[in-house]
Design a protein around this motif. Structure first.
Motif, PDB file in Angstrom:
ATOM      1  N   ALA A   9       0.837  -1.194   0.000  1.00 37.95           N
ATOM      2  CA  ALA A   9       0.000   0.000   0.000  1.00 37.95           C
ATOM      3  C   ALA A   9       0.873   1.246   0.000  1.00 37.95           C
ATOM      4  CB  ALA A   9      -0.901  -0.005   1.227  1.00 37.95           C
ATOM      5  N   GLY A  10       0.444   2.257  -0.729  1.00 31.34           N
ATOM      6  CA  GLY A  10       1.143   3.527  -0.739  1.00 31.34           C
ATOM      7  C   GLY A  10       2.216   3.659  -1.801  1.00 31.34           C
ATOM      8  N   VAL A  11       2.496   2.595  -2.560  1.00 26.62           N
ATOM      9  CA  VAL A  11       3.491   2.679  -3.637  1.00 26.62           C
ATOM     10  C   VAL A  11       2.735   3.014  -4.921  1.00 26.62           C
ATOM     11  CG1 VAL A  11       5.302   1.502  -4.921  1.00 26.62           C
ATOM     12  CG2 VAL A  11       4.999   1.035  -2.479  1.00 26.62           C
TER      13      VAL A  11
ATOM     14  N   LEU B 296       7.757   7.447 -12.857  1.00 30.04           N
ATOM     15  CA  LEU B 296       8.228   7.876 -11.552  1.00 30.04           C
ATOM     16  C   LEU B 296       7.497   7.034 -10.519  1.00 30.04           C
ATOM     17  CD1 LEU B 296       9.741  10.085  -9.829  1.00 30.04           C
ATOM     18  CD2 LEU B 296       7.518  11.212  -9.733  1.00 30.04           C
ATOM     19  N   VAL B 297       8.245   6.379  -9.642  1.00 33.18           N
ATOM     20  CA  VAL B 297       7.641   5.537  -8.616  1.00 33.18           C
ATOM     21  C   VAL B 297       7.944   6.177  -7.264  1.00 33.18           C
ATOM     22  CG1 VAL B 297       7.590   3.242  -7.572  1.00 33.18           C
ATOM     23  CG2 VAL B 297       7.969   3.476 -10.033  1.00 33.18           C
ATOM     24  N   TYR B 298       6.901   6.369  -6.463  1.00 33.15           N
ATOM     25  CA  TYR B 298       7.111   6.955  -5.158  1.00 33.15           C
ATOM     26  C   TYR B 298       6.253   6.268  -4.117  1.00 33.15           C
ATOM     27  CZ  TYR B 298       2.827   9.695  -5.958  1.00 33.15           C
ATOM     28  OH  TYR B 298       1.540  10.088  -6.219  1.00 33.15           O
ATOM     29  N   ALA B 299       6.597   6.492  -2.862  1.00 32.48           N
ATOM     30  CA  ALA B 299       5.833   5.938  -1.742  1.00 32.48           C
ATOM     31  C   ALA B 299       5.379   7.082  -0.864  1.00 32.48           C
ATOM     32  CB  ALA B 299       6.691   4.964  -0.937  1.00 32.48           C
ATOM     33  N   LEU B 300       4.123   7.073  -0.505  1.00 32.87           N
ATOM     34  CA  LEU B 300       3.604   8.062   0.434  1.00 32.87           C
ATOM     35  C   LEU B 300       3.819   7.564   1.845  1.00 32.87           C
ATOM     36  CD1 LEU B 300       0.226   9.060  -1.218  1.00 32.87           C
ATOM     37  CD2 LEU B 300       2.366  10.310  -1.236  1.00 32.87           C
ATOM     38  N   ARG B 301       4.129   8.466   2.714  1.00 38.01           N
ATOM     39  CA  ARG B 301       4.427   8.108   4.098  1.00 38.01           C
ATOM     40  C   ARG B 301       3.657   9.048   5.002  1.00 38.01           C
ATOM     41  NH1 ARG B 301       6.693   4.708   7.505  1.00 38.01           N
ATOM     42  NH2 ARG B 301       8.032   5.630   9.051  1.00 38.01           N
ATOM     43  N   ILE B 302       3.267   8.576   6.144  1.00 33.09           N
ATOM     44  CA  ILE B 302       2.628   9.434   7.140  1.00 33.09           C
ATOM     45  C   ILE B 302       3.613  10.554   7.490  1.00 33.09           C
ATOM     46  CG2 ILE B 302       1.632   9.457   9.473  1.00 33.09           C
ATOM     47  CD1 ILE B 302       0.983   6.505   9.070  1.00 33.09           C
ATOM     48  N   ASP B 303       3.161  11.619   8.019  1.00 30.67           N
ATOM     49  CA  ASP B 303       3.943  12.823   8.319  1.00 30.67           C
ATOM     50  C   ASP B 303       4.193  13.635   7.052  1.00 30.67           C
ATOM     51  OD1 ASP B 303       4.075  12.014  10.987  1.00 30.67           O
ATOM     52  OD2 ASP B 303       6.021  11.048  10.702  1.00 30.67           O
ATOM     53  N   THR B 304       3.394  13.466   6.056  1.00 33.45           N
ATOM     54  CA  THR B 304       3.417  14.222   4.797  1.00 33.45           C
ATOM     55  C   THR B 304       4.723  14.116   4.011  1.00 33.45           C
ATOM     56  OG1 THR B 304       4.116  16.334   5.766  1.00 33.45           O
ATOM     57  CG2 THR B 304       1.730  15.862   5.728  1.00 33.45           C
ATOM     58  N   GLU B 305       5.512  13.108   4.252  1.00 30.31           N
ATOM     59  CA  GLU B 305       6.737  12.906   3.478  1.00 30.31           C
ATOM     60  C   GLU B 305       6.438  12.077   2.241  1.00 30.31           C
ATOM     61  OE1 GLU B 305       9.307  11.005   6.263  1.00 30.31           O
ATOM     62  OE2 GLU B 305       9.922  12.895   7.156  1.00 30.31           O
ATOM     63  N   ILE B 306       7.060  12.439   1.145  1.00 32.44           N
ATOM     64  CA  ILE B 306       6.964  11.665  -0.095  1.00 32.44           C
ATOM     65  C   ILE B 306       8.372  11.216  -0.447  1.00 32.44           C
ATOM     66  CG2 ILE B 306       6.407  11.723  -2.548  1.00 32.44           C
ATOM     67  CD1 ILE B 306       4.350  13.883  -1.901  1.00 32.44           C
ATOM     68  N   TRP B 307       8.555   9.928  -0.627  1.00 34.86           N
ATOM     69  CA  TRP B 307       9.854   9.356  -0.950  1.00 34.86           C
ATOM     70  C   TRP B 307       9.843   8.886  -2.400  1.00 34.86           C
ATOM     71  CZ3 TRP B 307      13.877   9.262   2.504  1.00 34.86           C
ATOM     72  CH2 TRP B 307      13.554   9.627   3.819  1.00 34.86           C
ATOM     73  N   VAL B 308      10.681   9.491  -3.234  1.00 38.22           N
ATOM     74  CA  VAL B 308      10.826   9.042  -4.620  1.00 38.22           C
ATOM     75  C   VAL B 308      11.752   7.843  -4.605  1.00 38.22           C
ATOM     76  CG1 VAL B 308      11.633   9.627  -6.931  1.00 38.22           C
ATOM     77  CG2 VAL B 308      10.456  11.354  -5.540  1.00 38.22           C
ATOM     78  N   ILE B 309      11.263   6.726  -5.089  1.00 41.80           N
ATOM     79  CA  ILE B 309      12.012   5.476  -5.055  1.00 41.80           C
ATOM     80  C   ILE B 309      12.795   5.271  -6.346  1.00 41.80           C
ATOM     81  CG2 ILE B 309      11.792   2.975  -4.868  1.00 41.80           C
ATOM     82  CD1 ILE B 309       9.249   3.558  -3.186  1.00 41.80           C
ATOM     83  N   HIS B 310      12.197   5.640  -7.473  1.00 48.73           N
ATOM     84  CA  HIS B 310      12.856   5.385  -8.757  1.00 48.73           C
ATOM     85  C   HIS B 310      12.196   6.235  -9.836  1.00 48.73           C
ATOM     86  CE1 HIS B 310      15.216   3.236 -11.642  1.00 48.73           C
ATOM     87  NE2 HIS B 310      14.233   2.511 -12.138  1.00 48.73           N
ATOM     88  N   ALA B 311      12.991   6.722 -10.759  1.00 53.38           N
ATOM     89  CA  ALA B 311      12.492   7.431 -11.938  1.00 53.38           C
ATOM     90  C   ALA B 311      13.315   6.950 -13.127  1.00 53.38           C
ATOM     91  CB  ALA B 311      12.630   8.929 -11.758  1.00 53.38           C
ATOM     92  N   PHE B 312      12.654   6.713 -14.259  1.00 50.61           N
ATOM     93  CA  PHE B 312      13.366   6.206 -15.421  1.00 50.61           C
ATOM     94  C   PHE B 312      12.604   6.511 -16.696  1.00 50.61           C
ATOM     95  CE2 PHE B 312      10.518   2.947 -13.957  1.00 50.61           C
ATOM     96  CZ  PHE B 312      10.015   2.357 -15.107  1.00 50.61           C
TER      97      PHE B 312
END
Length: 75
Positions: free
Chosen positions: A13-15, A29-45
């Motif tokens: 969930a969240g990916v 662009l693949v990212y994961a949403l995280r609580i505390d309003t942070e967005i983590w970019v995991i991979h872009a290609f």
């Protein structure tokens, strides 16, 4: 959540994946949403395959590895 975002199945969930077009090329662009309003970019290609819209398996595997490292880091 942007309209062009879609969950990336099989990765939890969240990916989310964004499929973008720019000057005739396809990018992901693949990212994961995280609580505390942070967005983590995991991979872009840049998607190179002209046959089909599926994300290549080697890219999915790289996302899996990076997601695992991110989860370990945040634990």
């Amino acid at each position: 959540m942007p309209d062009l975002a879609k969950p990336l199945s099989g990765l939890g969930a969240g990916v989310v994946e964004l499929a973008l077009r720019h000057r005739g090329d396809a990018f992901r662009l693949v990212y994961a949403l995280r609580i505390d309003t942070e967005i983590w970019v995991i991979h872009a290609f840049q998607k190179k395959s002209k046959s089909g819209i599926a994300t290549p398996k080697q890219e999915i595997e790289l996302v899996r590895q990076r997601l695992k490292r991110l989860q370990e880091m945040l634990s």
